[in-house]
Design a protein around this motif. Structure first.
Motif, short mmCIF file in Angstrom:
data_model
loop_
_atom_site.label_atom_id
_atom_site.label_comp_id
_atom_site.label_asym_id
_atom_site.label_seq_id
_atom_site.Cartn_x
_atom_site.Cartn_y
_atom_site.Cartn_z
N ASN A 17 -38.05 -23.67 -9.41
CA ASN A 17 -39.27 -23.25 -8.21
C ASN A 17 -38.53 -24.63 -7.41
N PRO A 18 -38.29 -25.57 -7.70
CA PRO A 18 -36.76 -26.85 -6.93
C PRO A 18 -35.55 -26.33 -6.98
N VAL A 19 -35.32 -25.10 -7.58
CA VAL A 19 -33.98 -24.84 -7.45
C VAL A 19 -34.03 -23.81 -6.43
N ILE A 20 -34.64 -23.12 -6.46
CA ILE A 20 -34.96 -22.24 -5.61
C ILE A 20 -35.37 -22.59 -4.70
N TYR A 21 -36.20 -23.95 -4.24
CA TYR A 21 -36.78 -23.87 -2.87
C TYR A 21 -35.13 -24.35 -1.78
N GLY A 22 -34.58 -25.72 -3.21
CA GLY A 22 -33.78 -26.03 -3.07
C GLY A 22 -32.35 -25.28 -2.34
N VAL A 23 -32.37 -24.33 -2.78
CA VAL A 23 -31.23 -22.96 -2.57
C VAL A 23 -31.58 -22.84 -0.94
N PHE A 28 -35.10 -27.45 -23.73
CA PHE A 28 -36.55 -27.66 -23.61
C PHE A 28 -36.03 -29.03 -22.58
N SER A 29 -35.59 -30.04 -23.68
CA SER A 29 -35.25 -31.51 -23.15
C SER A 29 -34.93 -31.48 -21.48
N ALA A 30 -33.66 -30.52 -21.60
CA ALA A 30 -32.68 -29.79 -20.52
C ALA A 30 -33.62 -29.04 -19.16
N MET A 31 -34.75 -28.45 -19.52
CA MET A 31 -35.00 -28.06 -18.36
C MET A 31 -36.51 -28.94 -18.17
N TYR A 32 -36.60 -29.66 -19.34
CA TYR A 32 -37.68 -30.84 -18.27
C TYR A 32 -36.98 -32.05 -17.78
N ALA A 33 -35.43 -31.59 -17.92
CA ALA A 33 -35.25 -33.19 -17.39
C ALA A 33 -35.03 -32.80 -15.60
N TYR A 74 -44.58 -27.71 3.89
CA TYR A 74 -43.77 -28.29 2.65
C TYR A 74 -44.83 -29.22 2.39
N TYR A 75 -46.15 -29.49 3.23
CA TYR A 75 -46.90 -29.98 1.89
C TYR A 75 -47.61 -29.47 0.87
N PHE A 76 -47.41 -28.14 1.03
CA PHE A 76 -48.22 -26.92 0.00
C PHE A 76 -46.81 -27.49 -1.14
N LEU A 77 -45.57 -26.89 -0.53
CA LEU A 77 -44.45 -27.54 -1.77
C LEU A 77 -44.33 -28.63 -2.77
N CYS A 78 -44.86 -29.56 -1.44
CA CYS A 78 -45.02 -30.82 -2.13
C CYS A 78 -46.09 -31.15 -3.65
N MET A 79 -47.74 -30.35 -3.31
CA MET A 79 -48.50 -29.46 -4.08
C MET A 79 -48.23 -29.03 -5.07
N LEU A 80 -47.47 -28.12 -5.43
CA LEU A 80 -46.37 -27.19 -6.04
C LEU A 80 -45.87 -28.26 -7.20
N GLY A 105 -35.44 -32.10 -10.25
CA GLY A 105 -36.15 -31.31 -8.59
C GLY A 105 -36.78 -31.51 -7.89
N ASN A 106 -38.19 -31.70 -9.27
CA ASN A 106 -39.18 -31.62 -8.05
C ASN A 106 -39.73 -33.69 -8.02
N PHE A 107 -39.16 -33.96 -8.67
CA PHE A 107 -39.40 -35.47 -7.72
C PHE A 107 -38.11 -35.70 -5.95
N THR A 108 -37.00 -35.03 -6.26
CA THR A 108 -36.05 -34.61 -5.64
C THR A 108 -37.16 -33.91 -4.42
N ILE A 109 -37.62 -33.12 -4.17
CA ILE A 109 -37.99 -32.74 -3.36
C ILE A 109 -39.27 -33.17 -2.77
#
Length: 315
Positions: free
Chosen positions: A291-297, A34-39, A63-69, A44-48
């Motif tokens: 979500n950020p992993v999917i969009y990043g890849v 759980f800690s790994a998932m949160y990290a 990308y604005y909607f992606l930031c909202m997500l 990932g989301n801050f990187t996005i």
């Protein structure tokens, strides 16, 4: 256990979160994934957010909607994990009554908000593919801002009655919640009164919101697929479809786990309680991590910006 937890009392000042009943001995080990998932979710989301804010070419509706997500996902997972880890690591199971209701509100509010953002993203893909010449006009920045505000207000207003109802119920049975966070039904089931209003309203909101959102997403992608298959060449169809792959993956990740949890909760009476609670945690932590992993890849622009960022740091 003190008598105050088992005998009659009115409106306790604190609730007791048990964590995952039956797996108390494994709490520390469960905290590791759980800690790994949160990290991963936070990084990932801050990187996005950083990439979209700093890269001018990504200043567009998608990308604005992606930031909202990303913001919605960060709030959602942060609403549950710190308290969960305090239970797992320090056996700090008490939570203030008001804090419990606040956590409950944020969890359900941003779950609804995230679903609304996915609808907005589906609409963006529909306009971009089915009416590309008018995309910048239909989804101008003020319109995107209004859609974002409407999505947030929808989540906030729909969940507000649940908070008011939960606050007014008298709690005189026990203050023990067999869960890792203050989930709505887990809280109101402790009330010593008829809670059918809360139960019916929460079920109606869940069915209405999810049903309508999935309906609008399905309609959007039906029109998108029709437009894709009408393109003259295979390469054009493939290239256009690739722009939707990441969003489709996020939709599946966001809706399938909650649906599975709902079905097991309603009909899986033989499913152990600890499995219910593990699934409930997974569907709140899983999408913010994935979500950020999917969009990043899968998103070329984000992937290229990431590569430039890392190569620049090495040089």
């Amino acid at each position: 256990m003190s008598d105050s937890n088992t005998t009659d009392f009115t409106n306790p000042s604190t609730f007791i979160l048990l964590g995952i009943p039956g797996l108390e001995a494994a709490h520390v080990w469960i905290s590791i994934p759980f800690s790994a998932m949160y990290a991963i979710a936070v990084l990932g989301n801050f990187t996005i957010l950083f990439i979209v804010i700093t890269e001018l070419s990504l200043h567009g509706p998608m990308y604005y909607f992606l930031c909202m997500l990303a913001v919605s996902d960060l709030v959602l997972c942060t609403s549950i994990l710190p308290k969960m880890l305090s239970i797992f690591w320090f056996n700090s199971s008490e939570i203030d009554f008001s804090a419990c209701l606040t956590q409950m509100y944020f969890i359900h509010c941003f779950s609804v908000t995230g679903s609304g953002i996915l609808v907005a993203m589906a609409f963006d893909r529909y306009v971009a593919i089915c009416d590309p010449l008018r995309h910048s006009t239909i989804l101008a920045n003020p319109v995107v801002a209004k859609i974002g505000l409407a999505v947030v207000l929808r989540g906030g207003m729909l969940i507000l009655p649940l908070l008011f109802l939960a606050r007014q119920w008298p709690y005189c049975r026990t203050n023990i919640i067999p869960h890792t966070y203050c989930e709505h039904m887990a809280v109101v089931k402790l009330a010593c009164t008829d809670i059918r209003v809360s139960s019916y309203y929460s079920l109606s909101v869940a069915i209405l919101v999810t049903g309508l959102d999935v309906f609008f997403i399905t309609v959007s992608y039906t029109q998108i697929l029709r437009a894709i298959f009408s393109l003259p060449t295979k390469d054009a169809r493939l290239k256009t479809f690739q722009t939707c792959v990441s969003h489709l993956c996020v939709i599946l990740v966001s809706y399938i786990p909650p649906l599975f949890s709902f079905l097991t909760h309603r009909y899986g009476h033989n499913v152990p309680q600890h499995l219910h609670i593990l699934i409930a945690n997974m569907y709140l932590l899983g999408p913010p991590m994935l979500n950020p992993v999917i969009y990043g890849v899968s998103t070329k622009q984000i992937r290229e910006r990431l590569l430039r960022l890392f190569t620049h740091k090495r040089t």
